[in-house]
Design a protein around this motif. Structure first.
Motif, mmCIF file in Angstrom:
data_model
loop_
_atom_site.group_PDB
_atom_site.id
_atom_site.type_symbol
_atom_site.label_atom_id
_atom_site.label_comp_id
_atom_site.label_asym_id
_atom_site.label_seq_id
_atom_site.Cartn_x
_atom_site.Cartn_y
_atom_site.Cartn_z
ATOM 1 N N THR A 70 -4.350 -4.873 -2.059
ATOM 2 C CA THR A 70 -4.032 -4.068 -0.893
ATOM 3 C C THR A 70 -2.531 -3.959 -0.679
ATOM 4 O OG1 THR A 70 -4.430 -6.057 0.357
ATOM 5 C CG2 THR A 70 -6.145 -4.375 0.422
ATOM 6 N N ILE B 99 -4.295 10.764 10.469
ATOM 7 C CA ILE B 99 -4.976 9.856 9.544
ATOM 8 C C ILE B 99 -5.522 8.697 10.373
ATOM 9 C CG2 ILE B 99 -4.561 8.088 7.828
ATOM 10 C CD1 ILE B 99 -4.880 10.666 6.516
ATOM 11 N N LEU C 158 -3.931 4.826 -1.333
ATOM 12 C CA LEU C 158 -4.171 3.604 -0.570
ATOM 13 C C LEU C 158 -3.265 3.582 0.657
ATOM 14 C CD1 LEU C 158 -5.869 1.007 -1.397
ATOM 15 C CD2 LEU C 158 -3.695 -0.001 -1.965
ATOM 16 N N LEU C 159 -1.989 3.892 0.424
ATOM 17 C CA LEU C 159 -1.032 3.871 1.523
ATOM 18 C C LEU C 159 -1.177 5.110 2.398
ATOM 19 C CD1 LEU C 159 2.023 2.594 -0.528
ATOM 20 C CD2 LEU C 159 0.908 1.362 1.318
ATOM 21 N N LEU D 21 -3.796 7.117 3.002
ATOM 22 C CA LEU D 21 -4.984 7.174 3.856
ATOM 23 C C LEU D 21 -5.215 5.852 4.575
ATOM 24 C CD1 LEU D 21 -7.552 9.105 1.623
ATOM 25 C CD2 LEU D 21 -5.821 10.010 3.150
ATOM 26 N N LYS D 22 -4.301 4.916 4.368
ATOM 27 C CA LYS D 22 -4.438 3.593 4.971
ATOM 28 C C LYS D 22 -5.807 2.995 4.654
ATOM 29 C CE LYS D 22 -1.043 4.574 8.468
ATOM 30 N NZ LYS D 22 -0.945 6.029 8.654
ATOM 31 N N LEU D 23 -6.118 3.024 3.370
ATOM 32 C CA LEU D 23 -7.376 2.422 2.923
ATOM 33 C C LEU D 23 -7.137 0.941 2.720
ATOM 34 C CD1 LEU D 23 -8.140 5.083 0.221
ATOM 35 C CD2 LEU D 23 -9.342 4.839 2.373
ATOM 36 N N GLN D 24 -8.220 0.164 2.669
ATOM 37 C CA GLN D 24 -8.026 -1.257 2.488
ATOM 38 C C GLN D 24 -8.189 -1.685 1.051
ATOM 39 O OE1 GLN D 24 -9.553 -2.196 6.698
ATOM 40 N NE2 GLN D 24 -7.754 -2.867 5.814
ATOM 41 N N SER D 25 -8.974 -0.952 0.296
ATOM 42 C CA SER D 25 -9.219 -1.483 -1.028
ATOM 43 C C SER D 25 -8.890 -0.481 -2.104
ATOM 44 C CB SER D 25 -10.671 -1.942 -1.164
ATOM 45 O OG SER D 25 -11.445 -0.938 -1.764
ATOM 46 N N ARG D 26 -8.438 -1.057 -3.198
ATOM 47 C CA ARG D 26 -8.042 -0.263 -4.333
ATOM 48 C C ARG D 26 -9.249 0.470 -4.918
ATOM 49 N NH1 ARG D 26 -5.861 -2.963 -9.896
ATOM 50 N NH2 ARG D 26 -6.015 -1.072 -11.103
ATOM 51 N N ASP E 251 -13.464 -2.272 7.798
ATOM 52 C CA ASP E 251 -12.325 -2.681 8.595
ATOM 53 C C ASP E 251 -12.235 -4.193 8.530
ATOM 54 O OD1 ASP E 251 -11.334 -2.758 11.952
ATOM 55 O OD2 ASP E 251 -10.274 -1.770 10.314
ATOM 56 N N LEU E 252 -11.272 -4.758 9.228
ATOM 57 C CA LEU E 252 -11.197 -6.207 9.319
ATOM 58 C C LEU E 252 -12.499 -6.756 9.887
ATOM 59 C CD1 LEU E 252 -7.627 -6.853 10.712
ATOM 60 C CD2 LEU E 252 -8.525 -7.596 8.523
ATOM 61 N N LEU E 253 -13.108 -6.001 10.752
ATOM 62 C CA LEU E 253 -14.241 -6.527 11.496
ATOM 63 C C LEU E 253 -15.590 -6.019 11.017
ATOM 64 C CD1 LEU E 253 -12.637 -6.186 15.003
ATOM 65 C CD2 LEU E 253 -13.012 -8.275 13.700
#
Lengths: 438, 413
Positions: free
Chosen positions: A406, A438, B250-251, B253-258, B288-290
């Protein structure tokens, strides 16, 4: 990225090239310390250091929020993630804080490079401190520093979600820093009375952080009757996965021993007070005046040992200070050190400080300890190198590996630079393309 | 078995950023190439085409070799190895030799001398080593256009050579990973610049004569090779590849996983900006985190991020090629190959940037198990086998010191 950067860190000389006649000129042993405040709470804490007039260590304020950063009194500042947040802060999202730090990771690296000990002060539960704090801690460790994180946990009344984010952040911080000292804001409520204003309620945290940095600095730089040096601190804290306790207390008058112990062992700001009983290694630093008597000292240590487990490895340091007549301070750093056994003890440079009775030269201001031995240099280098090596092949990295994906794929590889442009940074960001909503 | 007349199989090993690939083939009696099988494992410890984590990469390579041995029921002893990395660069040089024989007949030794002198003319910084010296053309007493001067008459011989070089220690990082397997000993027959290997797999003689640009877009790097008038004129590597697309998305779209980013690129990716997608959205499951939740993305955003990256990459390579004045010599156009070449819109984007035809290219010119090899991502590993086959052919036709030296210098056809 750094619109109001002032001077680039007061150049801590990078690993001095050894071999340059170490025998003639005694090498100044000065532990290079950097304190990085990350996010709102972190920057407040290091502001406190400036306000207290403590200028012995290098300070750096890091934030995503340009406005908050501008109001800090610290001179060295770094705004991160401008392309992500447009200087407006991380909005309570740790992911953004983390990406922001990733975006400017090379600058962070430049700032922490060459320091032996790096404190990372951050509040958990928000965006920047929670997200960027661990990244900064990790970069500092990669650069070979011993990294001590000082973090605060949010008030329970700030909500469950915030607390969960904070816990997550704490976990990442534990994986990233060598040791984490944690202060629960809830404990502040215990200190406050009906009259305490909200503004004043936060003061103890800042003061605690500020005090902590100063005490550790003093312990490391002052020549004592019995010395505690950087190697000792490393041996207690390096790569701890367990709990870390940090406490200090001051005492005056007849009851000074009891008062100092009380302060050091039961600081209301420490999250977990039974750490001491479980701890495996402890550093105890005592500063007293020339009038302090042997029976008093014995009483102090006896009391201390009552609190400690039987197997504890204990290192004591004593500094005699003319200004401390009828006064006493005690600093305790302890760790439960669950992970310490996995380390190869043979690699650890356990340099035993010979218990020489050096005359404390000046008072008040502590001069840097002068050590001439080339071994001292090797030791320092060894420690640094060891730190770097550990980052690479610690078994604990399992958790960090997750982060790697990440945090960006190109963190540890040679950058692709064409015509002076770092192509590893996303093209759309460099071209100023804005993705709305976004 | 040792005394068997049958020549050993040719094994190509491509240690890529996303996958390690092995291909096995043999040189047919008529000189052609027959491919027999391949194996592929996911790669670890490799970034931008180079080994960055010795232990991880070694383990993967070992696994790939062992599995290939079992699957194909053979023992792998010698391999052709692909090398790449952002440090690889190239130069063209001319070298001269005075024809030594009294009859003025040009011998193989004279040719070697001219080529060696050409190679010596390439000024290399400390630590750089030459990977290939590729012969381009020869001049006899100033007259150009001679492909093979051996046996012709003249007094002064000049050779144009194309040298591909890089940093020795960086190549060594990859080579060292093979030494882990000493007990079964995998020896490297030839090491081959992976872009060169790919070009061997996808271009025929005609393409090379007409002039073509090969872009092998992998996960870690984009390797490029330019042919004009049948000769290699330029080679190089830009350490930009599919991983950059993943990272950007990843950056962006602010995704969490590759993996999520890679899946989005696979399912919804395009590098061509089509105005009709404006307003269209895609739903993607993210965690998400949760908790798990579903996020909706503008298709346009995905395309904009990917387009920016590929647009930039193509422009950089175009400028490098065109700055050498090679654009007028390229008649066949751009051949896109490698694991990322399939990206929708890439052909159109390449055509618009290079202002010449572009095509998606896969290995060709072999028989055997054709389908599994006729994929763009197989170009490098098939090219390796082809390289091995060409070397065998050379060794077959001209034994003796000359062939040995040519082998040693690592020349390609």
């Amino acid at each position: 990225m750094t619109p109001f950067m002032s001077t680039n860190s007061p150049s801590p000389q990078k690993n001095e090239k050894s071999g340059a006649a170490p025998r003639r000129a005694p090498i100044e042993k000065k532990v290079r310390i950097k304190v990085v405040g990350v996010g709102g709470a972190g920057v407040n804490a290091i502001d406190r250091l400036v306000l207290d007039g403590f200028d012995e260590v290098s300070l750096l304020a890091v934030n995503t929020d340009a406005q908050a950063l501008a109001s800090s009194v610290v001179t060295e500042k770094l705004q991160i993630g401008e392309n992500l947040t447009y200087g407006l802060g991380a909005g309570g999202d740790p992911q953004i804080g983390r990406f922001a730090a990733m975006e400017d990771i090379e600058q962070i690296r430049d700032f922490v490079e060459g320091y032996d000990l790096v404190f990372v002060a951050a509040g958990m539960g928000g965006g920047t401190g929670t997200g960027a704090g661990p990244v900064i801690a990790r970069v500092a460790r990669e650069e070979g520093a011993l990294v001590l994180a000082l973090v605060t946990l949010p008030f329970t009344h700030e909500g469950k979600r915030r607390m969960e984010i904070a816990d997550d952040g704490m976990q990442t911080m534990r994986d990233s820093a060598d040791a984490v000292i944690c202060i629960a804001n809830d404990k502040l409520l215990a200190l406050a009375d009906e009259e305490t204003s909200v503004l004043d309620a936060f003061r103890p945290t800042d003061e605690f952080l500020s005090n902590g940095v100063r005490k550790i600095w003093q312990m490391l730089t002052r020549t004592g009757l019995i010395n505690i040096d950087f190697a000792d601190l490393c041996s207690v804290l390096r790569r701890q996965s367990g709990e870390t306790l940090f406490g200090f207390g001051e005492g005056q008058g007849d009851k000074k021993v009891e008062m100092a112990l009380q302060g050091a062992l039961s600081s209301p700001l420490l999250n977990d007070s039974d750490v001491l009983a479980k701890s495996e290694s402890v550093l105890i630093g005592v500063t007293h005046g020339p009038d302090f008597t042997m029976p008093q000292l014995k009483k102090l240590f006896d009391r201390m040992h009552e609190q400690l487990g039987a197997k504890v490895a204990c290192k004591q340091g004593i500094v005699v200070d003319e200004n401390f007549r009828d006064r006493l301070t005690v600093v305790v750093i302890a760790s439960t050190g669950e992970a310490i056994v996995t380390e190869k003890p043979s690699v650890r440079p356990t340099k035993k400080q010979p218990e020489t009775t050096k005359q404390a030269p000046a008072r008040g201001q502590a001069p840097p300890i002068v050590e001439g031995s080339p071994e001292e240099q090797t030791l320092r280098k060894g420690l640094r190198r060891k730190g770097v090596a550990e980052v690479v092949d610690q078994p604990k990295q399992e958790t960090l590996k997750l982060d790697d994906t990440t945090l960006g794929l190109f963190e540890r590889v040679e950058r692709t630079v064409v015509n002076g442009e770092d192509l590893d940074r996303p093209t759309f960001i460099r071209r100023g393309i804005v993705l709305k909503n976004i | 078995m040792i005394f068997s007349r049958k020549p050993p199989l040719i094994v190509g090993l491509d240690i890529g950023t996303s996958a390690i690939k092995i291909a096995v083939g043999e040189r047919r009696a008529d000189g052609g190439l027959s491919l027999m099988g391949s194996h592929r494992v996911e790669s670890r410890g490799v970034r931008k085409g180079e080994v960055v984590h010795h232990a991880e990469a070694s383990a993967c390579i070992m696994q790939a070799v062992q599995e290939a041995e079992e699957a194909l029921n053979m023992e792998i002893g010698e391999i052709e190895l692909a090398l790449t990395g952002g440090h690889i660069d190239s130069a063209n040089q001319r070298g001269t030799a005075t024809v030594s024989s009294e009859t003025h007949e040009i011998s193989e030794e004279d040719v070697e001398e001219a080529v060696t002198n050409a190679r010596a003319g390439v000024l290399l910084a400390d630590g750089k080593v030459v990977l290939h010296v590729v012969r381009q053309q020869f001049y006899i007493d100033g007259k150009d256009g001679v492909a093979n001067p051996v046996g012709l008459l003249g007094s002064r011989l000049e050779a144009d050579a194309h040298c591909i070089y890089g940093i020795g220690t960086r190549f060594q990082n990859t080579l060292n990973c093979l030494h882990e397997r000493r007990e079964t000993s995998v020896d490297v027959n030839n090491w081959v610049f992976s872009g060169l290997a790919s070009s061997l797999a996808i271009l025929d003689r005609h393409d090379k004569e007409l002039g073509s640009i090969v872009l092998d877009i992998g996960a870690g790097t984009t390797d490029y090779v330019v042919y004009a008038k049948g000769m290699i004129r330029q080679t190089g590597v830009l350490a930009i590849g599919g991983d950059h697309l993943t990272n950007d998305l990843l950056l962006g779209l602010k995704l969490q996983s590759r993996r999520r980013a890679e899946a989005i690129i696979r399912e919804h990716g395009s590098v061509w900006l089509d105005p009709t997608v404006r307003g269209k959205t895609v739903k993607v499951k993210t965690s998400d985190l949760l908790a798990d939740r579903e996020r909706t993305f503008q298709l346009e955003h995905i395309h904009v991020v990917l387009n920016a990256r590929m647009d930039e990459m193509l422009r950089i390579i175009r400028d490098r090629v065109f700055s050498q004045g090679l654009n007028d010599l390229v008649g066949a156009g751009v051949f896109l190959t490698g694991g990322c070449a399939r990206l929708p819109g890439l052909v159109e984007l390449t055509q618009s940037i290079f202002e010449m035809p572009a095509t998606l290219a896969a290995p060709q010119g072999f028989d055997g198990q054709v389908e599994q090899f006729a994929e763009p991502e197989m170009s490098t590993v098939v090219g390796l086998v082809k390289y091995g086959q060409i070397k065998r052919g050379e060794a077959h036709s001209q034994r003796g010191i000359g062939a040995y030296v040519r082998r040693f210098l690592g020349m390609a056809g």
